[in-house]
Design a protein around this motif. Structure first.
Motif, mmCIF file in Angstrom:
data_model
loop_
_atom_site.group_PDB
_atom_site.id
_atom_site.type_symbol
_atom_site.label_atom_id
_atom_site.label_comp_id
_atom_site.label_asym_id
_atom_site.label_seq_id
_atom_site.Cartn_x
_atom_site.Cartn_y
_atom_site.Cartn_z
ATOM 1 N N LEU A 1 9.172 12.665 -1.124
ATOM 2 C CA LEU A 1 8.535 13.463 -0.075
ATOM 3 C C LEU A 1 9.597 14.000 0.867
ATOM 4 O O LEU A 1 10.463 13.240 1.324
ATOM 5 C CB LEU A 1 7.535 12.602 0.710
ATOM 6 N N ALA B 1 5.611 4.385 4.009
ATOM 7 C CA ALA B 1 6.693 4.788 3.115
ATOM 8 C C ALA B 1 7.587 3.598 2.776
ATOM 9 O O ALA B 1 7.974 2.822 3.660
ATOM 10 C CB ALA B 1 7.515 5.898 3.756
ATOM 11 N N GLU C 1 6.540 5.704 -1.870
ATOM 12 C CA GLU C 1 7.003 6.917 -1.213
ATOM 13 C C GLU C 1 8.413 6.752 -0.658
ATOM 14 O O GLU C 1 8.699 5.819 0.089
ATOM 15 C CB GLU C 1 6.048 7.295 -0.079
ATOM 16 N N TYR D 1 10.652 8.969 1.614
ATOM 17 C CA TYR D 1 10.436 10.119 2.503
ATOM 18 C C TYR D 1 11.726 10.462 3.239
ATOM 19 O O TYR D 1 12.350 9.600 3.860
ATOM 20 C CB TYR D 1 9.309 9.770 3.481
#
Length: 285
Positions: A110, A70, A28, A30
């Protein structure tokens, strides 16, 4: 959520318990975008390098990034931000900061974005409704915004619809792989308010409540139309408004009892919001 600074639940273990699948946690990337409702002015600990943004390392984005593990996290939320500040540098009391969209990249996976309240001046509107003396001595502020039978705040909210749609499109253009979530705003007034604990008379408290509900509805509708997620903070914060006591409320009143700007989230609120955001972005509902 202020253009000018006002000086101015879930327990933490629940936030940390909402973990995504291992694959997502490892990959991820983010990016958090937004105004002071997201940045957390005065919530410990305030961090740089953009100190004029009044950004906390315990805002909901930081807590969410920690919870989901993340791989990369960039928080560019900034107090006073408007939608224009997504595209152009924003001036703060401690210097200019880069356009928030510059934090996005092709590998971003994200994005959360909480923006728009400053565009229509909602926090200034709440401040205007401070009324130390109830009618007939004091004046109801809602009358000022309905002159001529037209609700000024609904007109301003509707005018923001196209800009929100464009912003979401521009986020996708810069971060084509990203899942995007528009984040709504919290409950700032319960039905009928709680005068004099929070010195906003009943009619004005109900007007503030209706105005914020309409604003959140607009954000949800624009998110849906653009095919992105919407994260409701109004519902989980309903029993944690400024009218509740210290240790319960997520939003501080005019005179904060916890480190936070007036009518902004405190640390407890940020933990509560992180629970909602983490659940939404991981699909754990």
């Amino acid at each position: 959520m202020v253009r000018r600074m006002f000086i101015p639940l879930a327990a933490a273990w629940l936030v940390l318990s909402l973990a995504p699948p291992a694959q997502a946690a490892q990959s991820e990337v983010y990016v958090a975008l937004g105004d002071s409702a997201a940045s957390g002015p005065l919530v410990p600990n305030q961090i740089g390098p953009d100190y004029g943004c009044w950004r906390s390392d315990h805002n909901y984005a930081h807590l969410t990034a920690q919870s989901i593990g993340a791989a990369t996290f960039r928080d560019v939320t900034c107090s006073g931000a408007q939608t224009d500040d997504m595209y152009t540098s924003q001036g703060t009391d401690l210097g200019d900061v880069a356009p928030q969209l510059d934090a996005l990249s092709q590998d971003t996976t994200l994005v959360t974005v909480q923006i728009g309240a400053n565009d229509v001046g909602l926090t200034g509107f709440i401040e205007d409704c401070l009324n130390l003396l109830p009618p007939p001595v004091g004046d109801a502020c809602n009358d000022d915004y309905n002159a001529g039978g037209q609700d000024q705040w609904r007109v301003a909210t509707d005018a923001l619809r196209a800009r929100m749609t464009t912003l979401i499109s521009d986020i996708h253009a810069r971060a084509p792989q990203a899942r995007v979530f528009v984040v709504g705003y919290a409950t700032y007034a319960p039905p009928n308010g709680c005068y004099p604990r929070v010195p906003i008379i009943r009619a004005d408290a109900n007007y503030i409540r209706a105005t914020l509900m309409y604003f959140n509805q607009m954000l949800a509708e624009q998110a849906s139309a653009a095919g992105v997620g919407f994260i409701d903070l109004q519902t989980p914060s309903a029993s944690h408004s400024p009218c509740t006591g210290p240790g319960t409320r997520w939003i501080e009143p005019y005179v904060p009892a916890a480190p936070a700007a007036p009518f902004h989230p405190n640390a407890l609120g940020m933990r509560g919001f992180a629970t909602a955001v983490t659940a939404a972005v991981t699909g754990v509902l």
